[in-house]
Design a protein around this motif. Sequence first.
Motif, PDB file in Angstrom:
ATOM      1  N   MET A 299       0.846  -1.188   0.000  1.00 41.36           N
ATOM      2  CA  MET A 299       0.000   0.000   0.000  1.00 41.36           C
ATOM      3  C   MET A 299       0.883   1.241   0.000  1.00 41.36           C
ATOM      4  O   MET A 299       1.953   1.254   0.614  1.00 41.36           O
ATOM      5  CB  MET A 299      -0.906   0.005   1.234  1.00 41.36           C
ATOM      6  CG  MET A 299      -1.907   1.154   1.283  1.00 41.36           C
ATOM      7  SD  MET A 299      -2.988   1.068   2.742  1.00 41.36           S
ATOM      8  CE  MET A 299      -3.856  -0.469   2.408  1.00 41.36           C
TER       9      MET A 299
ATOM     10  N   ARG B 164      -9.353   4.376  -9.180  1.00 44.68           N
ATOM     11  CA  ARG B 164      -8.073   3.798  -9.626  1.00 44.68           C
ATOM     12  C   ARG B 164      -7.097   4.927  -9.924  1.00 44.68           C
ATOM     13  O   ARG B 164      -7.480   6.023 -10.346  1.00 44.68           O
ATOM     14  CB  ARG B 164      -8.245   2.950 -10.894  1.00 44.68           C
ATOM     15  CG  ARG B 164      -9.200   1.770 -10.759  1.00 44.68           C
ATOM     16  CD  ARG B 164      -8.554   0.654  -9.955  1.00 44.68           C
ATOM     17  NE  ARG B 164      -9.334  -0.582  -9.999  1.00 44.68           N
ATOM     18  CZ  ARG B 164     -10.346  -0.857  -9.209  1.00 44.68           C
ATOM     19  NH1 ARG B 164     -10.735   0.040  -8.301  1.00 44.68           N
ATOM     20  NH2 ARG B 164     -10.981  -2.021  -9.287  1.00 44.68           N
TER      21      ARG B 164
ATOM     22  N   CYS C 169      -2.846   1.097  -8.831  1.00 42.25           N
ATOM     23  CA  CYS C 169      -3.361   1.101  -7.459  1.00 42.25           C
ATOM     24  C   CYS C 169      -4.886   1.212  -7.462  1.00 42.25           C
ATOM     25  O   CYS C 169      -5.483   1.821  -8.363  1.00 42.25           O
ATOM     26  CB  CYS C 169      -2.767   2.259  -6.656  1.00 42.25           C
ATOM     27  SG  CYS C 169      -0.960   2.295  -6.607  1.00 42.25           S
TER      28      CYS C 169
ATOM     29  N   GLY D 293      -3.740   3.882  -1.593  1.00 41.86           N
ATOM     30  CA  GLY D 293      -4.005   2.947  -2.677  1.00 41.86           C
ATOM     31  C   GLY D 293      -3.325   1.612  -2.446  1.00 41.86           C
ATOM     32  O   GLY D 293      -2.156   1.552  -2.040  1.00 41.86           O
TER      33      GLY D 293
ATOM     34  N   VAL E  50      -1.640  -1.511  -3.982  1.00 41.00           N
ATOM     35  CA  VAL E  50      -0.913  -1.779  -5.226  1.00 41.00           C
ATOM     36  C   VAL E  50      -1.388  -3.113  -5.776  1.00 41.00           C
ATOM     37  O   VAL E  50      -1.275  -4.153  -5.116  1.00 41.00           O
ATOM     38  CB  VAL E  50       0.606  -1.778  -4.983  1.00 41.00           C
ATOM     39  CG1 VAL E  50       1.351  -2.058  -6.277  1.00 41.00           C
ATOM     40  CG2 VAL E  50       1.049  -0.452  -4.379  1.00 41.00           C
ATOM     41  N   THR E  51      -1.920  -3.087  -7.001  1.00 40.94           N
ATOM     42  CA  THR E  51      -2.441  -4.308  -7.626  1.00 40.94           C
ATOM     43  C   THR E  51      -1.536  -4.867  -8.706  1.00 40.94           C
ATOM     44  O   THR E  51      -1.633  -6.051  -9.049  1.00 40.94           O
ATOM     45  CB  THR E  51      -3.823  -4.021  -8.238  1.00 40.94           C
ATOM     46  OG1 THR E  51      -3.708  -2.960  -9.207  1.00 40.94           O
ATOM     47  CG2 THR E  51      -4.812  -3.599  -7.150  1.00 40.94           C
TER      48      THR E  51
END
Length: 240
Positions: free
Chosen positions: A61, A81, A132, A148, A150-151
């Motif tokens: 994050m 996003r 994110c 956010g 983090v993806t």
Amino acid sequence: MTEAATEAATERHQATVGPDAYRRLMGAFPTGVAVVTTLSGGTPYGFTCTSLCSVALDPPMLLVCVSDRGRTAGPIADSGRFAVNLLHHRARPAARLFAAGEGDRFARVRWAPAGADGLPMLTDDALAFAACRVTHTVPAGDHRVIFGAVTEVRFAVPEAAPGAGATKAPPATTPPLRQRRPPPRPRRSSTASAASRPGRRRRGSEPGRRGAPRAGPPCGPARGARSCPVYQWCCRRLSC
């Protein structure tokens, strides 16, 4: 500290520190530079950001601070996003472009949709890219702090990936030291050697020693005088 004391300290702070002085203070702190981007309604948005901070490792994050007066805070809130483009050292023009208030920012740089959400990635200027998902937002003055999760992470430059190109360095070899030869000693003549060593005489200089000159005439029958031309001329006439 009570709430009243906190409010009083805040008022004193606002009265003594102006925005120009605070901007100069934070401008003297060197940090990394990133461009935060988002996509809303098919339109890309972005701004230059130095207020970027890592929050947690598990789950990954981070947070960014977005101005309420900018044009990117609303699209981030609408889409939920955003992406972080970490700029490399040659991306100064892109940092200046997204820090200005121009509306055609993405028309003057190369970018491409990246990740599952197609967030704008600056292909020529980003060292690394992180997609994110907004988890929560905290109002802070004329800004808002956006957290956010983090993806997705991408590295535009292969050398930026952790451990990329890391090879074990060969052991350092030290060349053997050359031994210096001592300089040659100067040769001394036999006369100088004899003179420098008192108490020693040249071989054959003492009577009775081996090699000493014998007493007697320099020539004669005992020394093979018959074969000596001096004997033939001298000794026969002088009868020595």
